[in-house]
Design a protein around this motif. Structure first.
Motif, PDB file in Angstrom:
ATOM      1  N   GLU A  21      51.552  75.742   9.084  1.00 42.41           N
ATOM      2  CA  GLU A  21      50.270  75.452   9.744  1.00 42.41           C
ATOM      3  C   GLU A  21      49.217  75.276   8.658  1.00 42.41           C
ATOM      4  O   GLU A  21      49.196  76.037   7.695  1.00 42.41           O
ATOM      5  CB  GLU A  21      49.862  76.603  10.669  1.00 42.41           C
ATOM      6  N   TRP A  22      48.344  74.279   8.816  1.00 47.80           N
ATOM      7  CA  TRP A  22      47.251  74.060   7.873  1.00 47.80           C
ATOM      8  C   TRP A  22      46.111  73.372   8.605  1.00 47.80           C
ATOM      9  O   TRP A  22      46.298  72.858   9.704  1.00 47.80           O
ATOM     10  CB  TRP A  22      47.727  73.297   6.631  1.00 47.80           C
ATOM     11  N   PRO A  23      44.909  73.365   8.010  1.00 52.30           N
ATOM     12  CA  PRO A  23      43.729  72.886   8.731  1.00 52.30           C
ATOM     13  C   PRO A  23      43.829  71.487   9.342  1.00 52.30           C
ATOM     14  O   PRO A  23      43.350  71.266  10.441  1.00 52.30           O
ATOM     15  CB  PRO A  23      42.620  72.957   7.674  1.00 52.30           C
ATOM     16  N   GLU A  24      44.424  70.526   8.647  1.00 53.76           N
ATOM     17  CA  GLU A  24      44.450  69.154   9.161  1.00 53.76           C
ATOM     18  C   GLU A  24      45.833  68.725   9.668  1.00 53.76           C
ATOM     19  O   GLU A  24      46.103  67.522   9.787  1.00 53.76           O
ATOM     20  CB  GLU A  24      43.911  68.195   8.097  1.00 53.76           C
ATOM     21  N   LYS A  25      46.679  69.688   9.983  1.00 54.41           N
ATOM     22  CA  LYS A  25      48.025  69.365  10.475  1.00 54.41           C
ATOM     23  C   LYS A  25      47.975  68.467  11.708  1.00 54.41           C
ATOM     24  O   LYS A  25      48.814  67.572  11.870  1.00 54.41           O
ATOM     25  CB  LYS A  25      48.792  70.645  10.801  1.00 54.41           C
ATOM     26  N   HIS A  26      46.986  68.691  12.567  1.00 57.46           N
ATOM     27  CA  HIS A  26      46.868  67.911  13.802  1.00 57.46           C
ATOM     28  C   HIS A  26      46.592  66.433  13.567  1.00 57.46           C
ATOM     29  O   HIS A  26      46.807  65.611  14.452  1.00 57.46           O
ATOM     30  CB  HIS A  26      45.772  68.509  14.693  1.00 57.46           C
ATOM     31  N   LYS A  27      46.105  66.072  12.366  1.00 53.56           N
ATOM     32  CA  LYS A  27      45.796  64.660  12.133  1.00 53.56           C
ATOM     33  C   LYS A  27      46.482  64.045  10.918  1.00 53.56           C
ATOM     34  O   LYS A  27      46.248  62.884  10.609  1.00 53.56           O
ATOM     35  CB  LYS A  27      44.280  64.441  12.047  1.00 53.56           C
TER      36      LYS A  27
END
Length: 158
Positions: A120-126
């Motif tokens: 999991e990391w801050p910009e994983k969603h994009k």
């Protein structure tokens, strides 16, 4: 970077550093595998291309290397160690490609060794991430001369 890293990516340019001649100062990484045979690329924020992790060097960061490691965490979800300063690279975009929302940049890249890939990391969603050979990465980066130059300066096995 500290052990506890933020899960929120920085946004905006209110803390952005600029050179004396007005270029936006951008710090980035060339993340290599331990054996230097692969480089980790990430998808651009619109998921239309593969790029190297990079972003603005902000006023609360002591060094460009600090900014580069933060960007590596936010965009690629990697914990890394700087192994080599790859130097400055000038922005080669023409006047028609530069705007107030996308000013000329002066890039500072670092070769890094990836110590850990987070799930999991801050910009994983994009952003996706993918390990690539030199040849495949160079092909994916061909429309971005500054990124190809950073890759060429690294110690990746060619």
């Amino acid at each position: 970077m500290s052990q506890q890293q933020s899960m929120t990516a920085r946004t905006g340019r209110d803390k952005q550093r600029y050179s004396e001649s007005g270029e936006r100062l951008v710090a980035g990484v060339v993340p290599l595998s331990a054996d230097k045979t692969r480089v980790l690329l990430i998808q651009s924020s619109r998921r239309t291309a593969w790029v190297l992790p990079k972003g603005g060097w902000e006023t609360d960061e002591a060094t460009a290397a600090d900014a580069a490691k933060r960007e590596a965490w936010e965009e690629a979800g990697i914990h890394c160690v700087v192994t080599r300063d790859l130097g400055k690279i000038l922005d080669t975009r023409g006047p028609k490609e530069v705007s107030s929302s996308s000013p000329k940049a002066l890039y500072q890249f670092y070769q890094v060794r990836v110590e850990k890939e987070a799930t999991e990391w801050p910009e994983k969603h994009k952003r996706g991430r993918q390990w690539m050979s030199y040849r495949d990465a160079k092909e994916q980066l061909k429309s971005r001369p500054e990124l190809v130059q950073a890759l060429e300066r690294s110690e990746i096995v060619k």
